[in-house]
Motif scaffolding. Sequence first.
Motif, PDB file in Angstrom:
ATOM      1  N   PHE A 155       0.868  -1.167   0.000  1.00  0.00           N
ATOM      2  CA  PHE A 155       0.000   0.000   0.000  1.00  0.00           C
ATOM      3  C   PHE A 155       0.908   1.221   0.000  1.00  0.00           C
ATOM      4  O   PHE A 155       1.715   1.403   0.925  1.00  0.00           O
ATOM      5  CB  PHE A 155      -0.908  -0.001   1.234  1.00  0.00           C
ATOM      6  CG  PHE A 155      -1.897  -1.132   1.247  1.00  0.00           C
ATOM      7  CD1 PHE A 155      -3.213  -0.937   0.847  1.00  0.00           C
ATOM      8  CD2 PHE A 155      -1.497  -2.401   1.646  1.00  0.00           C
ATOM      9  CE1 PHE A 155      -4.122  -1.985   0.851  1.00  0.00           C
ATOM     10  CE2 PHE A 155      -2.402  -3.457   1.656  1.00  0.00           C
ATOM     11  CZ  PHE A 155      -3.713  -3.251   1.253  1.00  0.00           C
ATOM     12  N   SER A 156       0.808   2.033  -1.046  1.00  0.00           N
ATOM     13  CA  SER A 156       1.744   3.146  -1.156  1.00  0.00           C
ATOM     14  C   SER A 156       1.078   4.344  -1.800  1.00  0.00           C
ATOM     15  O   SER A 156       0.069   4.235  -2.495  1.00  0.00           O
ATOM     16  CB  SER A 156       2.971   2.737  -1.975  1.00  0.00           C
ATOM     17  OG  SER A 156       2.606   2.443  -3.309  1.00  0.00           O
ATOM     18  N   THR A 157       1.670   5.486  -1.565  1.00  0.00           N
ATOM     19  CA  THR A 157       1.262   6.705  -2.252  1.00  0.00           C
ATOM     20  C   THR A 157       2.100   6.847  -3.512  1.00  0.00           C
ATOM     21  O   THR A 157       3.202   6.303  -3.592  1.00  0.00           O
ATOM     22  CB  THR A 157       1.510   7.942  -1.378  1.00  0.00           C
ATOM     23  OG1 THR A 157       2.922   8.138  -1.249  1.00  0.00           O
ATOM     24  CG2 THR A 157       0.892   7.786  -0.004  1.00  0.00           C
ATOM     25  N   PRO A 158       1.630   7.583  -4.506  1.00  0.00           N
ATOM     26  CA  PRO A 158       2.558   8.056  -5.540  1.00  0.00           C
ATOM     27  C   PRO A 158       3.426   9.144  -4.917  1.00  0.00           C
ATOM     28  O   PRO A 158       3.334   9.417  -3.706  1.00  0.00           O
ATOM     29  CB  PRO A 158       1.621   8.623  -6.612  1.00  0.00           C
ATOM     30  CG  PRO A 158       0.416   9.056  -5.846  1.00  0.00           C
ATOM     31  CD  PRO A 158       0.265   8.056  -4.725  1.00  0.00           C
ATOM     32  N   GLU A 159       4.249   9.780  -5.703  1.00  0.00           N
ATOM     33  CA  GLU A 159       5.008  10.919  -5.184  1.00  0.00           C
ATOM     34  C   GLU A 159       4.039  12.073  -4.951  1.00  0.00           C
ATOM     35  O   GLU A 159       3.346  12.527  -5.868  1.00  0.00           O
ATOM     36  CB  GLU A 159       6.098  11.338  -6.172  1.00  0.00           C
ATOM     37  CG  GLU A 159       6.963  12.464  -5.655  1.00  0.00           C
ATOM     38  CD  GLU A 159       8.051  12.882  -6.624  1.00  0.00           C
ATOM     39  OE1 GLU A 159       8.828  13.789  -6.296  1.00  0.00           O
ATOM     40  OE2 GLU A 159       8.113  12.300  -7.723  1.00  0.00           O
ATOM     41  N   VAL A 206      12.373   7.450   6.536  1.00  0.00           N
ATOM     42  CA  VAL A 206      12.189   6.868   7.861  1.00  0.00           C
ATOM     43  C   VAL A 206      11.636   5.454   7.720  1.00  0.00           C
ATOM     44  O   VAL A 206      10.586   5.249   7.101  1.00  0.00           O
ATOM     45  CB  VAL A 206      11.211   7.722   8.703  1.00  0.00           C
ATOM     46  CG1 VAL A 206      11.100   7.150  10.113  1.00  0.00           C
ATOM     47  CG2 VAL A 206      11.669   9.173   8.738  1.00  0.00           C
ATOM     48  N   THR A 207      12.333   4.482   8.281  1.00  0.00           N
ATOM     49  CA  THR A 207      11.891   3.092   8.255  1.00  0.00           C
ATOM     50  C   THR A 207      11.218   2.752   9.574  1.00  0.00           C
ATOM     51  O   THR A 207      11.739   3.054  10.652  1.00  0.00           O
ATOM     52  CB  THR A 207      13.082   2.140   8.027  1.00  0.00           C
ATOM     53  OG1 THR A 207      13.681   2.453   6.772  1.00  0.00           O
ATOM     54  CG2 THR A 207      12.622   0.692   8.019  1.00  0.00           C
ATOM     55  N   THR A 208      10.032   2.143   9.481  1.00  0.00           N
ATOM     56  CA  THR A 208       9.286   1.722  10.662  1.00  0.00           C
ATOM     57  C   THR A 208       9.052   0.210  10.579  1.00  0.00           C
ATOM     58  O   THR A 208       9.456  -0.444   9.627  1.00  0.00           O
ATOM     59  CB  THR A 208       7.933   2.454  10.735  1.00  0.00           C
ATOM     60  OG1 THR A 208       7.086   1.981   9.667  1.00  0.00           O
ATOM     61  CG2 THR A 208       8.119   3.962  10.596  1.00  0.00           C
ATOM     62  N   GLN A 209       8.372  -0.329  11.570  1.00  0.00           N
ATOM     63  CA  GLN A 209       8.123  -1.771  11.588  1.00  0.00           C
ATOM     64  C   GLN A 209       7.241  -2.225  10.433  1.00  0.00           C
ATOM     65  O   GLN A 209       7.353  -3.367   9.975  1.00  0.00           O
ATOM     66  CB  GLN A 209       7.472  -2.185  12.916  1.00  0.00           C
ATOM     67  CG  GLN A 209       8.417  -2.123  14.106  1.00  0.00           C
ATOM     68  CD  GLN A 209       7.761  -2.662  15.361  1.00  0.00           C
ATOM     69  OE1 GLN A 209       6.535  -2.742  15.465  1.00  0.00           O
ATOM     70  NE2 GLN A 209       8.581  -3.046  16.337  1.00  0.00           N
ATOM     71  N   ASP A 210       6.377  -1.357   9.959  1.00  0.00           N
ATOM     72  CA  ASP A 210       5.433  -1.776   8.913  1.00  0.00           C
ATOM     73  C   ASP A 210       5.569  -0.975   7.624  1.00  0.00           C
ATOM     74  O   ASP A 210       4.671  -0.967   6.795  1.00  0.00           O
ATOM     75  CB  ASP A 210       3.988  -1.682   9.427  1.00  0.00           C
ATOM     76  CG  ASP A 210       3.611  -0.277   9.892  1.00  0.00           C
ATOM     77  OD1 ASP A 210       4.509   0.582   9.946  1.00  0.00           O
ATOM     78  OD2 ASP A 210       2.433  -0.048  10.197  1.00  0.00           O
ATOM     79  N   GLY A 211       6.708  -0.314   7.416  1.00  0.00           N
ATOM     80  CA  GLY A 211       6.875   0.421   6.168  1.00  0.00           C
ATOM     81  C   GLY A 211       7.908   1.521   6.271  1.00  0.00           C
ATOM     82  O   GLY A 211       8.829   1.453   7.093  1.00  0.00           O
ATOM     83  N   GLY A 259      -3.087  -1.215   4.556  1.00  0.00           N
ATOM     84  CA  GLY A 259      -3.738   0.061   4.362  1.00  0.00           C
ATOM     85  C   GLY A 259      -3.732   0.903   5.616  1.00  0.00           C
ATOM     86  O   GLY A 259      -3.506   2.125   5.571  1.00  0.00           O
ATOM     87  N   ALA A 260      -3.960   0.263   6.757  1.00  0.00           N
ATOM     88  CA  ALA A 260      -3.945   0.997   8.021  1.00  0.00           C
ATOM     89  C   ALA A 260      -2.549   1.547   8.304  1.00  0.00           C
ATOM     90  O   ALA A 260      -2.391   2.670   8.805  1.00  0.00           O
ATOM     91  CB  ALA A 260      -4.400   0.083   9.153  1.00  0.00           C
ATOM     92  N   ARG A 276      -1.285   5.484   8.828  1.00  0.00           N
ATOM     93  CA  ARG A 276      -0.502   5.907   9.985  1.00  0.00           C
ATOM     94  C   ARG A 276       0.764   6.639   9.541  1.00  0.00           C
ATOM     95  O   ARG A 276       1.133   7.672  10.107  1.00  0.00           O
ATOM     96  CB  ARG A 276      -0.136   4.692  10.839  1.00  0.00           C
ATOM     97  CG  ARG A 276       0.593   5.028  12.135  1.00  0.00           C
ATOM     98  CD  ARG A 276       1.042   3.777  12.865  1.00  0.00           C
ATOM     99  NE  ARG A 276       2.049   3.038  12.097  1.00  0.00           N
ATOM    100  CZ  ARG A 276       3.315   3.411  11.998  1.00  0.00           C
ATOM    101  NH1 ARG A 276       3.730   4.519  12.591  1.00  0.00           N
ATOM    102  NH2 ARG A 276       4.176   2.693  11.293  1.00  0.00           N
ATOM    103  N   LEU A 277       1.422   6.127   8.504  1.00  0.00           N
ATOM    104  CA  LEU A 277       2.643   6.758   8.018  1.00  0.00           C
ATOM    105  C   LEU A 277       2.361   8.141   7.423  1.00  0.00           C
ATOM    106  O   LEU A 277       3.128   9.083   7.641  1.00  0.00           O
ATOM    107  CB  LEU A 277       3.313   5.866   6.970  1.00  0.00           C
ATOM    108  CG  LEU A 277       3.830   4.515   7.479  1.00  0.00           C
ATOM    109  CD1 LEU A 277       4.330   3.669   6.321  1.00  0.00           C
ATOM    110  CD2 LEU A 277       4.934   4.710   8.507  1.00  0.00           C
ATOM    111  N   ILE A 278       1.267   8.259   6.689  1.00  0.00           N
ATOM    112  CA  ILE A 278       0.886   9.571   6.160  1.00  0.00           C
ATOM    113  C   ILE A 278       0.624  10.534   7.308  1.00  0.00           C
ATOM    114  O   ILE A 278       0.974  11.719   7.255  1.00  0.00           O
ATOM    115  CB  ILE A 278      -0.343   9.452   5.243  1.00  0.00           C
ATOM    116  CG1 ILE A 278       0.022   8.653   3.981  1.00  0.00           C
ATOM    117  CG2 ILE A 278      -0.866  10.829   4.851  1.00  0.00           C
ATOM    118  CD1 ILE A 278      -1.167   8.324   3.099  1.00  0.00           C
TER     119      ILE A 278
END
Length: 463
Positions: free
Chosen positions: A374-378, A414-419, A441-442, A446-448
């Motif tokens: 699950f990712s955003t574009p730029e 930034v690297t986290t446990q889920d992305g 997706g969740a 959270r990252l956004i």
Amino acid sequence: MKRHRFDPEILREYDIRGVTGVTLNAADAYAIGRSFASAVHRVGGSRIAVGYDGRLSSPALERALVEGIMASGATAVRIGLGPTPMLYYAEASGGDIDAGIQITGSHNPRDHNGFKFVLQGRPFYGADIQRLGTMAAAGDWDEGAGRAEERAVLDAYVARLLEGLAGVDPAGLSALRIGWDAGNGAAGPALERLAASLPGEHHLLFTQVDGHFPNHHPDPTIEANLADLKALVAREKLDFGVAFDGDADRIGAVDGSGRVIWGDQLIAIFAEDLLRRHPGATVVADVKASRTLFDAIARNGGHPVMGRSGHSLVKAKMRETGALLGGEMSGHVFFADDYYGFDDGLYAAVRLMAAVVRLGRTLADLREAMPETFSTPELRFPAPEARKFAAVEEVRARLAEAGAQVVDIDGVRVTTQDGWWLLRASNTQAVLTARAESDTGAGLERLIGEIDAQLALCGLSRG
């Protein structure tokens, strides 16, 4: 001796960019010609290839640039209207050419324009760009009576593009059905000649060069700009489609089902194809690329290297590491195995044809085999020119204090446990860019949220 001062905002990290008639004009182009020609002289060169894109302001800027080159005693080899990689080709293949300048606004708004440089086969960026400004401000220019000549390179350039299919199964290539969208950019004339010589069936959109960009803006990283290409692929039931930015040094693609194949996904395909023929090769990708790309390079036996974003910076990293392939999320792709190592959207499209045939799978199948994330574009959003780099530094300092896992070679990743998530300042526009990717997706939400929280602490928002 005359002096000239540029608007400091136009001297970017890896090129010169400005708004025509506001921060960039013919006097700037003349001074760029004086400074660059003097710089070329001082490393023993004298002949500079000059090309330009289809922007409305480009012909006038080209004339002023050539006058400046001649006034500093150099020879301007005018190759005319064409894509930026055609200029790079002229510099790389012409044994008598020492340097090159392309006048282009690339993917920026249509009232923007700028200059990209190459000197003795190497990217000209960073301190080199700033030195042009210093030379102009001091009037530190060589004097001379140079000249201009014209050189036709389009046919030779297209012939070189076709070499990207050497040794590929002719039957497999002949079976391909492909859509092409030049976006009314500088790729048009080259694309028409290329498609006429390619095996397979080819459907072309918007090859007429028009600086008004009447159909859509030529930036294939924005999905809305691919709507016409998607419709063509669906209507004609094509295998895939490719699109280019305004100066054709970047590629975008959609598969037969209309899914966008983003820049890092294209690099993964190119890397799989390349590593079958060059086991253990180094592949460079920028900080915006998916972690799945770096995993795929390693899984296929390659050596992945993460580098800074920016076409000149990736080229420099490839030279440093001896990489045979490099690329960016933005669609710049650099082949140094059987090509020159510069970014060329048209050559990348030819190599995509070759990769699909050599790997024996459709582009849709290759995309389907990639891990789903699950990712955003730029994400791009405005930030004042004087504020954007400072804001990223504030974020970096807060993250360091919090003990976050950060890669800070270009902004903060930034690297986290889920992305992971990224925030960086653009080197070509007054914007910040962000990207995030997660296994769920969740997690993405959270990252956004982390990005937005950091921006809020800087007094900014994505809008």
